[in-house]
Structures are given as structure tokens and as C-alpha cells.
Design a protein around this motif. Structure first.
Motif, mmCIF file in Angstrom:
data_model
loop_
_atom_site.group_PDB
_atom_site.id
_atom_site.type_symbol
_atom_site.label_atom_id
_atom_site.label_comp_id
_atom_site.label_asym_id
_atom_site.label_seq_id
_atom_site.Cartn_x
_atom_site.Cartn_y
_atom_site.Cartn_z
ATOM 1 N N ALA A 138 0.843 2.650 1.097
ATOM 2 C CA ALA A 138 0.653 2.279 2.508
ATOM 3 C C ALA A 138 -0.767 2.624 2.972
ATOM 4 N N ARG A 139 -1.272 3.787 2.548
ATOM 5 C CA ARG A 139 -2.633 4.198 2.941
ATOM 6 C C ARG A 139 -3.664 3.202 2.404
ATOM 7 N N ALA A 140 -3.485 2.808 1.136
ATOM 8 C CA ALA A 140 -4.444 1.892 0.523
ATOM 9 C C ALA A 140 -4.407 0.530 1.221
ATOM 10 N N LEU A 141 -3.220 0.032 1.558
ATOM 11 C CA LEU A 141 -3.125 -1.257 2.260
ATOM 12 C C LEU A 141 -3.773 -1.173 3.634
ATOM 13 N N SER A 142 -3.513 -0.058 4.317
ATOM 14 C CA SER A 142 -4.057 0.145 5.667
ATOM 15 C C SER A 142 -5.587 0.153 5.623
ATOM 16 N N LEU A 149 -1.398 2.233 10.717
ATOM 17 C CA LEU A 149 -0.383 2.853 9.860
ATOM 18 C C LEU A 149 0.474 3.796 10.708
ATOM 19 N N ILE A 150 1.755 3.870 10.376
ATOM 20 C CA ILE A 150 2.586 4.858 11.059
ATOM 21 C C ILE A 150 3.584 5.479 10.079
ATOM 22 N N GLY A 151 3.635 6.809 10.057
ATOM 23 C CA GLY A 151 4.568 7.529 9.185
ATOM 24 C C GLY A 151 5.917 7.641 9.874
ATOM 25 N N VAL A 152 6.996 7.455 9.096
ATOM 26 C CA VAL A 152 8.340 7.396 9.685
ATOM 27 C C VAL A 152 9.248 8.440 9.042
ATOM 28 N N ASP A 153 10.097 9.042 9.872
ATOM 29 C CA ASP A 153 11.126 9.962 9.395
ATOM 30 C C ASP A 153 12.284 9.142 8.815
ATOM 31 N N HIS A 154 12.662 9.470 7.579
ATOM 32 C CA HIS A 154 13.696 8.691 6.890
ATOM 33 C C HIS A 154 15.039 8.698 7.648
ATOM 34 N N MET A 155 15.417 9.862 8.193
ATOM 35 C CA MET A 155 16.704 9.935 8.898
ATOM 36 C C MET A 155 16.644 9.167 10.223
ATOM 37 N N GLU A 156 15.485 9.180 10.868
ATOM 38 C CA GLU A 156 15.315 8.360 12.073
ATOM 39 C C GLU A 156 15.414 6.878 11.688
ATOM 40 N N GLY A 157 14.919 6.572 10.484
ATOM 41 C CA GLY A 157 15.062 5.213 9.974
ATOM 42 C C GLY A 157 16.538 4.817 9.886
ATOM 43 N N GLU A 367 1.905 5.277 19.334
ATOM 44 C CA GLU A 367 1.666 6.272 18.268
ATOM 45 C C GLU A 367 1.018 5.628 17.042
ATOM 46 N N ARG A 368 0.188 6.406 16.355
ATOM 47 C CA ARG A 368 -0.480 5.948 15.129
ATOM 48 C C ARG A 368 -0.585 7.114 14.148
ATOM 49 N N SER A 369 -0.641 6.807 12.843
ATOM 50 C CA SER A 369 -0.995 7.828 11.851
ATOM 51 C C SER A 369 -2.347 7.441 11.268
ATOM 52 N N ASP A 370 -2.992 8.384 10.600
ATOM 53 C CA ASP A 370 -4.314 8.135 10.036
ATOM 54 C C ASP A 370 -4.177 8.012 8.514
ATOM 55 N N TRP A 371 -4.719 6.956 7.917
ATOM 56 C CA TRP A 371 -4.566 6.792 6.457
ATOM 57 C C TRP A 371 -5.217 7.953 5.711
ATOM 58 N N LYS A 372 -6.213 8.588 6.356
ATOM 59 C CA LYS A 372 -6.912 9.687 5.673
ATOM 60 C C LYS A 372 -6.031 10.928 5.557
ATOM 61 N N THR A 373 -5.145 11.126 6.514
ATOM 62 C CA THR A 373 -4.434 12.414 6.578
ATOM 63 C C THR A 373 -2.915 12.322 6.431
ATOM 64 N N LEU A 374 -2.356 11.127 6.369
ATOM 65 C CA LEU A 374 -0.888 11.033 6.282
ATOM 66 C C LEU A 374 -0.400 11.676 4.980
ATOM 67 N N THR A 375 0.566 12.597 5.101
ATOM 68 C CA THR A 375 1.053 13.309 3.907
ATOM 69 C C THR A 375 2.582 13.259 3.827
ATOM 70 N N ALA A 376 3.073 13.572 2.628
ATOM 71 C CA ALA A 376 4.524 13.636 2.430
ATOM 72 C C ALA A 376 5.044 14.969 2.962
ATOM 73 N N ASP A 377 6.216 14.923 3.584
ATOM 74 C CA ASP A 377 6.852 16.148 4.065
ATOM 75 C C ASP A 377 8.311 16.112 3.589
ATOM 76 N N ALA A 378 8.516 16.687 2.396
ATOM 77 C CA ALA A 378 9.829 16.589 1.731
ATOM 78 C C ALA A 378 10.955 17.152 2.588
ATOM 79 N N ASN A 379 10.643 18.141 3.419
ATOM 80 C CA ASN A 379 11.689 18.789 4.234
ATOM 81 C C ASN A 379 11.599 18.438 5.711
ATOM 82 N N LYS A 380 11.028 17.312 5.995
ATOM 83 C CA LYS A 380 10.863 16.888 7.394
ATOM 84 C C LYS A 380 12.206 16.943 8.141
#
Ligand code: KG4
Ligand code: ZN
Length: 386
Positions: A138-142, A149-157, A367-380
Motif C-alpha cells: 500500500a505504501r509503495a502504491l501510494s 493512504l489510510i491505515g485500518v483496524d482489522h476488527m473495525e473492518g 483522516e490520513r496516514s503517511d506512507w513514510k510512517t505507517l507501521t504494522a501493529d500486531a496487537n492493535k
């Protein structure tokens, strides 16, 4: 506007495009919804192996993405040379994903920018190595196409799958209550209004889907166990075994399924192979009913306490036909003034349409996320406990 959704948190590589409009209640229509499942690969290990999942996502993302683009009939003409700085940055993004980089350079870099307005990607919770593949893609496409780009919580999904369709305002009224039941989570979430979440309770040990998977294993059924138990249970008696429903009496909204799993284990241990074969359907049906009883009882109690107008469900276990039917009947009987809403079964198990849906709602709020800083959060976590 068109929203691209990307989901790689577990064992499905999924990409979707939704058409979205509206800043309050969304109008969301699925234009393409593609999935490449890894179930066959993980089956021989009896569950998902994180590094295998990562490898498979890396192999599958580009082909699934190209399939999705074809569905939305996006132009795929060659474009002019991309800037050197961008191609260097993309190399850096994929520094731990050789195969994905190779495919990206060959198949994606030459494409003209497709008709997409925002990219939504799952950033957690989930398996960290698997999450990173989708996030980096997603970062590379953005970066390549200058698409926000926007990062999404899987459970909110999983909850947001309920908003897909033209008439979300008709289907969901607030306050609403969401029961999310997946392979990794079991949660009761209060939604006072759109995009506001309060975690009322969750599982203290195994998630509902995890319990289905583990009990299936005890019964000699393949992974993933949920659909297998549901299938076998159709021929069984729900009262053949009196399995415990321990948290029924507790005053909070937490769940616990490990005691139930252990009870099945002790029962199976006492049986000969032959006896187990004969009783598999009864064991499956009795186990499934115990899970359903606990889920329904806690959900109804929370719905009453918080006076909710709508109950929604999501997550892989919400694909369970018995649970869907029994919860619907229980709502109609006990809280007839409340609505009950569930997504189609294929939108309950992991998919990217739900990620695009959640992403759209946040994007519409600015809301927006930044492709430079978006990270995985396994325990979100979707929200703090109340
Ligand atoms: O939401 P999901 O696809 O992935 C996660 O986010 O974990 O949920 C997967 C879980 C698995 O544990 C699977 O066994 C369970 O959902 N599941 C079911 C059914 N279909 C999938 N459980 C019960 N009945 C089903 N029909
Ligand atoms: Zn899920």
C-alpha cells in the motif's frame, strides 16, 4: 470516489475496490472483491504459519491486484519513466520482500495511474509479518501514484462490513452494539455513534473462532475448523453432551472458551476411536450450541443495558448459519424494537471490501496516514475498555 482496500493480516490475500460517497452514513458499493486464500498451504500445519503467510502474500498481492484492476476496467497503458527518487524509495520499502519488489517493478511500475482516490490497508491486529506485506504494498502504491493512504483496524473492518450497501442508514441506527467473532478476537463493542467505539468486553483466553479450530482438531476435522464443525453439526444433537457455559453467570461482558475446549478434550479422551467417529456430529453440535448460547446471552444483556437500537455482527464465526439464525430469533423475541444486521457470509470472513469500507469512513472525516510512517501493529485494539 473509488477506494482500494488491501487485507493481509492472516491467511487471505485480499484486494477490493468500492465506490463510496457521503460524509455521515456512507453509501458503499463493491466494484471488485478479490481473494487468494492460503488455507490449503496452512492446513497441513493445522493452523496459520506466520512466515508462510508472509511469503504467500508476497507472491499473491500483485496478481490479485492486477485481477482487481481488470474488474474495474482501469486503463493499463504504459506510462512514462518514473522518477529515480521514487523507484529508489520503492526499493527501500520492499527491502525485505525480494519477490514482491521484482513483481512490482515488472508489473506495476509500467502501469498508468488507475482510477483510485484512496488506499485503505489493514495495519493491525494480525500476524505482524503478514501485516507488513500489505502495508508495504500500500505504501509503495501510494508513493508511486500520489494516492492518499489510510491505515485500518482489522476488527473495525469486520464491523464496517455492515455498512456496505446503499442503505446503511436504514440498516444501522445508534447506539449500536457489535459482536465481533473471529479467529483471533471475540469482542462486544458499543457504538454510541458512527465511528465511535467502546470495548465492553472480550475473550479472556481463546477467541470463538480459535475454539472452533481447536475443537475441530480434537474431532479429527481439518483447518479451518469453523466451517467443518458447522457442517458436521447439522447431523448432531445439540443436547447430546452437557458442555459448560461458565461465563453465563458472570456480570461482565467478557468471554472464555478454553474451559469449553478442555471439556470437549476430556470427553473425547474417554472415547474409543470408533465411539468418537459415531459421536462426532453430536460433539460438534453440542460444542457449537454452547458457544452460541454464551455469545447470544452476553450480546442480549449488553443490548438491553445500553438500550441499543441495532445489533450488528462480524468476523469469520459470524458466517456460522446457526449463530446467525439463533441470534436473529433471540433479538426478535427479546428486544423486538432493536434491529439485527449481519453482512453476507462472504463479507464476514476476511476480505478487503470491509477494509475499504472502514477506510472510506475515516477518509471522509479527513483522516490520513503517511506512507513514510505507517507501521504494522500486531496487537492493535479498536478502543479502550470501558
Ligand atoms: O475473521 P476471520 O476470517 O479471520 C480472523 O480475523 O481471524 O475468522 C476466521 C475464523 C476461523 O477461526 C474459522 O474457523 C472461523 O472464523 N469460521 C467459522 C465459520 N467460518 C469461519 N466458525 C464457525 N462457523 C463458520 N461457518
Ligand atoms: Zn478477520
Amino acid at each position: 470516489m473509488k477506494i482500494l482496500g488491501i487485507e493481509t493480516s492472516c491467511d487471505e490475500t485480499a484486494i477490493a475496490v468500492l465506490e463510496g460517497s457521503g460524509t455521515g452514513y456512507p453509501h458503499l458499493r463493491i466494484l471488485a472483491d478479490e481473494i487468494s486464500t492460503q488455507i490449503e498451504i496452512h492446513r497441513e500445519y493445522g493452523g496459520v504459519v506466520p512466515n508462510l503467510a508472509k511469503r504467500e502474500h508476497g507472491r499473491n498481492l500483485v496478481p490479485v491486484f492486477l485481477r482487481t484492476l481488470k474488474k474495474i476496467e482501469s486503463k493499463t497503458k504504459k506510462t512514462k519513466q518514473i522518477q529515480n527518487s521514487k523507484s529508489e524509495a520503492i526499493k527501500k520499502i520492499f527491502e525485505r520482500e525480494d519477490e514482491l519488489l521484482k513483481q512490482f517493478e515488472k508489473e506495476i511500475l509500467p502501469l498508468e495511474k488507475p482510477d483510485l482516490d484512496v488506499i485503505a490497508v489493514t495495519c493491525g491486529p494480525g500476524l505482524e509479518p503478514a501485516l507488513w506485506v500489505g502495508i508495504n504494498f500500500a505504501r509503495a502504491l501510494s508513493l508511486l501514484w500520489d494516492i492518499p493512504l489510510i491505515g485500518v483496524d482489522h476488527m473495525e473492518g469486520h464491523i464496517s462490513a455492515n455498512f456496505i450497501g446503499e442503505d446503511s442508514e436504514q440498516k444501522i441506527q445508534f447506539p449500536a452494539l457489535a459482536l465481533t467473532v473471529s479467529g483471533g478476537h471475540t469482542q462486544l463493542v458499543l457504538m454510541p455513534k458512527l465511528l465511535e467505539y467502546k470495548l465492553l468486553g472480550e475473550t479472556l483466553d481463546d477467541a470463538a473462532g480459535e475454539a472452533f479450530d481447536k475443537v475441530a482438531r480434537l474431532l479429527g476435522l481439518p483447518y479451518p475448523g469453523g466451517p467443518e464443525i458447522a457442517r458436521v453439526a447439522q447431523d448432531g444433537k445439540t443436547d447430546a453432551f452437557d458442555f459448560p457455559r461458565p461465563v453465563l453467570t458472570s456480570k461482565d461482558y467478557n468471554f472464555s472458551f478454553s474451559g469449553l475446549k478442555t471439556a470437549v478434550l476430556y470427553t473425547v479422551r474417554e472415547m474409543s476411536e470408533n465411539e468418537l467417529k459415531k459421536k462426532t456430529a453430536d460433539l460438534a453440535a453440542s460444542f457449537q450450541q454452547a458457544v452460541i448460547d454464551v455469545l447470544i446471552s452476553k450480546t442480549l444483556r449488553a443490548a438491553k443495558e445500553f438500550g441499543v437500537k441495532t445489533i450488528v455482527m462480524g468476523g469469520g464465526v459470524a458466517a456460522n448459519a446457526e449463530l446467525r439464525q439463533q441470534l436473529r430469533q433471540a433479538v426478535e423475541k427479546n428486544i423486538p424494537d432493536s434491529k439485527f444486521q449481519i453482512p453476507d457470509s462472504n463479507l464476514c470472513t476476511d476480505n478487503a471490501a470491509m477494509i475499504a469500507a472502514a477506510g472510506y469512513m475515516h477518509f471522509a472525516q479527513g483522516e490520513r496516514s503517511d506512507w513514510k510512517t505507517l507501521t504494522a501493529d500486531a496487537n492493535k485494539i479498536i478502543a479502550e475498555r470501558v
